[in-house]
Design a protein around this motif. Structure first.
Motif, PDB file in Angstrom:
ATOM      1  N   PRO A  62       0.870  -1.237  -0.055  1.00 51.00           N
ATOM      2  CA  PRO A  62       0.152   0.043  -0.054  1.00 51.00           C
ATOM      3  C   PRO A  62       0.794   1.290   0.112  1.00 51.00           C
ATOM      4  N   VAL A  63       0.293   2.317  -0.612  1.00 50.07           N
ATOM      5  CA  VAL A  63       1.144   3.633  -0.814  1.00 50.07           C
ATOM      6  C   VAL A  63       0.319   4.581  -0.367  1.00 50.07           C
ATOM      7  N   GLY A  64       1.037   5.500   0.671  1.00 52.56           N
ATOM      8  CA  GLY A  64       0.496   6.881   1.012  1.00 52.56           C
ATOM      9  C   GLY A  64       1.568   7.779   0.677  1.00 52.56           C
ATOM     10  N   GLY A  65       2.415   8.035   1.437  1.00 56.05           N
ATOM     11  CA  GLY A  65       3.588   8.928   1.380  1.00 56.05           C
ATOM     12  C   GLY A  65       4.763   8.276   0.891  1.00 56.05           C
ATOM     13  N   GLY A  66       4.754   6.799   0.733  1.00 58.01           N
ATOM     14  CA  GLY A  66       5.588   5.895   0.042  1.00 58.01           C
ATOM     15  C   GLY A  66       6.642   5.291   0.959  1.00 58.01           C
ATOM     16  N   GLY A  67       6.817   5.487   2.653  1.00 57.88           N
ATOM     17  CA  GLY A  67       7.844   4.858   3.514  1.00 57.88           C
ATOM     18  C   GLY A  67       7.779   3.373   3.419  1.00 57.88           C
ATOM     19  N   LEU A  68       6.619   2.666   3.259  1.00 56.79           N
ATOM     20  CA  LEU A  68       6.617   1.393   3.413  1.00 56.79           C
ATOM     21  C   LEU A  68       6.958   0.848   2.041  1.00 56.79           C
ATOM     22  N   LEU A  69       6.591   1.581   0.847  1.00 56.45           N
ATOM     23  CA  LEU A  69       6.896   1.019  -0.570  1.00 56.45           C
ATOM     24  C   LEU A  69       8.467   1.121  -0.673  1.00 56.45           C
ATOM     25  N   ALA A  70       8.866   2.191  -0.440  1.00 52.42           N
ATOM     26  CA  ALA A  70      10.213   2.627  -0.704  1.00 52.42           C
ATOM     27  C   ALA A  70      11.164   1.382  -0.178  1.00 52.42           C
ATOM     28  N   GLY A  71      10.951   1.206   1.205  1.00 51.50           N
ATOM     29  CA  GLY A  71      11.811   0.283   1.811  1.00 51.50           C
ATOM     30  C   GLY A  71      11.704  -1.172   1.766  1.00 51.50           C
ATOM     31  N   MET A  72      10.478  -1.621   1.362  1.00 55.82           N
ATOM     32  CA  MET A  72      10.042  -2.809   0.947  1.00 55.82           C
ATOM     33  C   MET A  72      10.565  -3.108  -0.354  1.00 55.82           C
ATOM     34  N   ALA A  73      10.370  -2.416  -1.412  1.00 57.30           N
ATOM     35  CA  ALA A  73      10.461  -2.461  -2.781  1.00 57.30           C
ATOM     36  C   ALA A  73      12.289  -2.458  -3.011  1.00 57.30           C
ATOM     37  N   ALA A  74      12.815  -1.680  -1.984  1.00 59.42           N
ATOM     38  CA  ALA A  74      14.416  -1.599  -2.077  1.00 59.42           C
ATOM     39  C   ALA A  74      14.995  -3.094  -1.881  1.00 59.42           C
ATOM     40  N   TYR A  75      14.575  -3.417  -0.598  1.00 57.82           N
ATOM     41  CA  TYR A  75      15.203  -4.870  -0.125  1.00 57.82           C
ATOM     42  C   TYR A  75      14.639  -6.136  -1.152  1.00 57.82           C
ATOM     43  N   ILE A  76      13.457  -6.044  -1.569  1.00 54.56           N
ATOM     44  CA  ILE A  76      12.896  -7.040  -2.546  1.00 54.56           C
ATOM     45  C   ILE A  76      13.859  -6.991  -3.631  1.00 54.56           C
ATOM     46  N   ASP A  84      -7.940   6.864   5.166  1.00 51.86           N
ATOM     47  CA  ASP A  84      -7.483   8.011   5.512  1.00 51.86           C
ATOM     48  C   ASP A  84      -5.749   7.908   5.775  1.00 51.86           C
ATOM     49  N   GLY A  85      -5.400   6.450   5.984  1.00 50.07           N
ATOM     50  CA  GLY A  85      -4.081   6.427   6.259  1.00 50.07           C
ATOM     51  C   GLY A  85      -3.061   6.565   5.058  1.00 50.07           C
ATOM     52  N   VAL A  86      -3.679   6.568   3.715  1.00 51.27           N
ATOM     53  CA  VAL A  86      -2.895   7.009   2.935  1.00 51.27           C
ATOM     54  C   VAL A  86      -3.346   7.979   1.957  1.00 51.27           C
ATOM     55  N   ALA A  87      -4.262   8.999   2.536  1.00 54.02           N
ATOM     56  CA  ALA A  87      -4.613  10.195   1.776  1.00 54.02           C
ATOM     57  C   ALA A  87      -3.306  11.210   1.964  1.00 54.02           C
ATOM     58  N   VAL A  88      -2.549  11.084   1.098  1.00 55.91           N
ATOM     59  CA  VAL A  88      -1.383  12.137   0.695  1.00 55.91           C
ATOM     60  C   VAL A  88      -1.368  12.598  -0.829  1.00 55.91           C
ATOM     61  N   LYS A  89      -1.199  14.037  -0.671  1.00 57.18           N
ATOM     62  CA  LYS A  89      -1.371  14.562  -1.864  1.00 57.18           C
ATOM     63  C   LYS A  89      -0.067  14.283  -2.719  1.00 57.18           C
ATOM     64  N   GLN A  90       1.080  14.299  -2.125  1.00 51.14           N
ATOM     65  CA  GLN A  90       2.333  14.111  -2.885  1.00 51.14           C
ATOM     66  C   GLN A  90       3.024  13.108  -2.204  1.00 51.14           C
ATOM     67  N   ILE A  91       3.794  12.266  -2.659  1.00 49.87           N
ATOM     68  CA  ILE A  91       4.538  11.429  -2.479  1.00 49.87           C
ATOM     69  C   ILE A  91       5.696  11.984  -1.910  1.00 49.87           C
ATOM     70  N   GLY A  92       6.481  11.260  -1.053  1.00 46.60           N
ATOM     71  CA  GLY A  92       7.919  11.946  -0.298  1.00 46.60           C
ATOM     72  C   GLY A  92       9.050  11.700  -1.504  1.00 46.60           C
ATOM     73  N   LYS A  93       9.964  12.837  -1.227  1.00 44.14           N
ATOM     74  CA  LYS A  93      11.008  13.028  -2.244  1.00 44.14           C
ATOM     75  C   LYS A  93      11.963  11.492  -2.156  1.00 44.14           C
TER      76      LYS A  93
END
Length: 503
Positions: free
Chosen positions: A176-190, A230-239
């Motif tokens: 799941p993606v909101g600001g992208g912290g979980l996505l970035a960390g998991m995707a990098a490792y995988i 609401d847990g992923v209600a973010v207007k812009q993903i992090g840098k």
């Protein structure tokens, strides 16, 4: 780039507060989808979400002088609890700035974990700005919910556990993606450890900031976001998160509110856990992916990322689940206004179960009915039902994807007013005392309210349907007044459900 991210993940400090959650088979879904479906149970963390991993890792790496001054964050959800738990565990001060619209269940959860709650503003942006002011004034260390390398590394430990727990083949992991912290960390490792595994990002379709950035090749700011998940209600993903994810993600899937509701029910059926909407988003994407493909026998992993559900939201979710599973369709059907017409209509439907039937007399010629019909064959059967009714001479409008009809119209059927100068608008009001009065005060006395419908959905924002009469004024004048109110709104004046049942 991935070398540095993976090194930080391997060195992450998370297990002072987090637990290694199980990777469980979803037997019912696996049988239904004809794939092996595995669920990573981050809803079993001490704060009922993965957020404690990144928060603790970031705080644990602060210097002694920074720890002495304390930490601060802005959050209306799971990050707040993660920071509060981390601060309590390390024996430091943790200040959590939350919008005044935050549901009590989340405010109380943070306080119970020892966090010092500051309620400020009506939105996350208001809370974030105030947290930054307090940071400058008091010298607190700011803990970002997602756009921080150490937070990203902490969340990446979820992937580390999955690849250790399942040594066999994995075809795709849905994140799941909101600001992208979980996505970035998991995707990098995988992608570093097992690059053959597909990484698929999943977003709510009304807050798909990563999908927009992924397509554009750069970060974009959405004009608005939906608030159901609401847990992923973010207007812009992090840098930082986008810099990593753009190179590691294979595909992006977006899911509707109804699809998320259906996934919440699926998780409940599997293990009797009730995930919050953002917590079930990953599974919603997995189902959509599996149902769109002809392949069978793949191993697919979903992340049950959080279970901080406000109990009041369950009513709304239950209403939408059958639509999300495509086991129900809702139609507006015009039938003759004469004795026996309802019986003839039911005969036209056949042996299908009628789940809802709303009607009130309108005129002597034709009756417009709002009807729900149970389905067994998904979208194709929905079309078949509509085609069958059309062949029998009925006028039919499919409302299964009409948000206004499902949120408001079904509860107002029969309220024809015949007001030629009426305009209809759907609003999101902040769920706090005084929100209605602020709306009425700003709107002034020049507009007559001809319709008002509100139902509490247990979220930070309430959904409100408002009818307003133009009178001697113009539509641009009305729009200017509504814009001045400051609440997000959609003009529903051309909505077919409105014209059939309310106008």
């Amino acid at each position: 780039m991935l070398d540095a991210v993976v090194k930080r993940i391997l060195q992450a400090r998370v297990y002072d507060v987090a637990v290694e959650t199980p990777l469980e088979p979803a037997r019912l879904l696996s049988k239904r989808l004809r794939h092996t479906v595995l669920m990573k149970r981050e809803d079993l963390q001490p704060v009922l979400s993965f957020k404690c991993r990144g928060a603790y890792n970031a705080i644990a790496h602060l210097s002694a002088s920074e720890l002495e001054r304390g930490v601060i964050c802005a959050s209306a959800g799971n990050h707040a609890q993660g920071v509060a738990l981390a601060a309590r565990t390390l024996g430091i001060k943790g200040v959590i700035v939350m919008p005044q619209t935050t549901p009590d269940i989340k405010v109380n959860a943070v306080r119970n974990l020892g966090g010092q709650v500051v309620l400020h503003g009506d939105s996350y942006d208001d809370a974030y700005a105030h947290a930054r002011e307090l940071m400058d004034e008091k010298g607190y260390a700011f803990i970002h919910p997602f756009d921080d390398p150490l937070v990203i590394a902490g969340q990446g430990t979820v992937a580390l556990e999955i690849l250790r727990q399942h040594r066999g083949d994995i075809d795709a992991v849905f994140i799941p993606v909101g600001g992208g912290g979980l996505l970035a960390g998991m995707a990098a490792y995988i992608k570093y450890v097992r690059p053959s595994v597909k990484v698929i990002a999943v977003e709510a379709e009304d807050s798909a900031c990563f999908a927009a950035a992924f397509k554009a090749g750069r970060r974009v700011v959405l004009p608005s976001v939906g608030l159901f998940a609401d847990g992923v209600a973010v207007k812009q993903i992090g840098k930082h998160t986008f810099d990593i994810a753009r190179h590691c993600v294979d595909e992006v899937i977006t899911c509707s509110t109804d699809e998320i509701c259906a996934a919440i029910k699926d998780i409940y059926d599997e293990n009797r856990s009730i995930c919050e909407p953002s917590g079930a988003l990953s599974l919603a994407g997995l189902k959509k992916y599996a149902e769109a493909r002809d392949s069978r026998g793949e191993t697919l992993v979903a992340i049950n990322s959080g279970a901080n559900m406000n109990f009041d939201r369950l009513r709304h979710i239950a209403e939408r689940t059958e639509l999300g599973e495509r086991r129900e369709a809702v139609f507006a059907v015009t039938i003759p206004e004469q004795p026996g017409a309802f019986k003839a209509f039911c005969q036209a439907i056949g042996k299908r179960n009628v789940t809802e039937f709303n009607y009130r007399y309108s005129d002597s010629q034709a009756a417009h009915v709002f009807v729900g019909i149970a389905l067994g064959g998904g979208a194709s059967e929905r079309q078949s039902v509509q085609d069958g009714l059309l062949r029998k001479g009925y006028a039919v409008v499919d409302l299964s994807d009409d948000e206004m009809a499902k949120l408001h119209g079904r509860h107002l059927v029969g309220g024809h007013a015949g007001l030629a100068d009426e305009r209809l608008f759907r609003f999101e009001f902040p769920e706090r005392p005084g929100a209605l009065m602020a709306f009425l005060t700003q709107l002034g006395t020049q507009w007559n309210i001809s319709l008002f419908h509100y139902r509490n959905h247990g979220a930070a924002y309430g959904r409100v349907l408002v009818g307003l009469q133009l009178g001697e004024r113009t539509l641009p004048e009305l729009r200017a007044s509504l814009d001045a109110v400051g609440y997000p709104y959609i003009d529903e004046s051309r909505n077919p459900a409105y014209h059939l049942f309310l106008r």
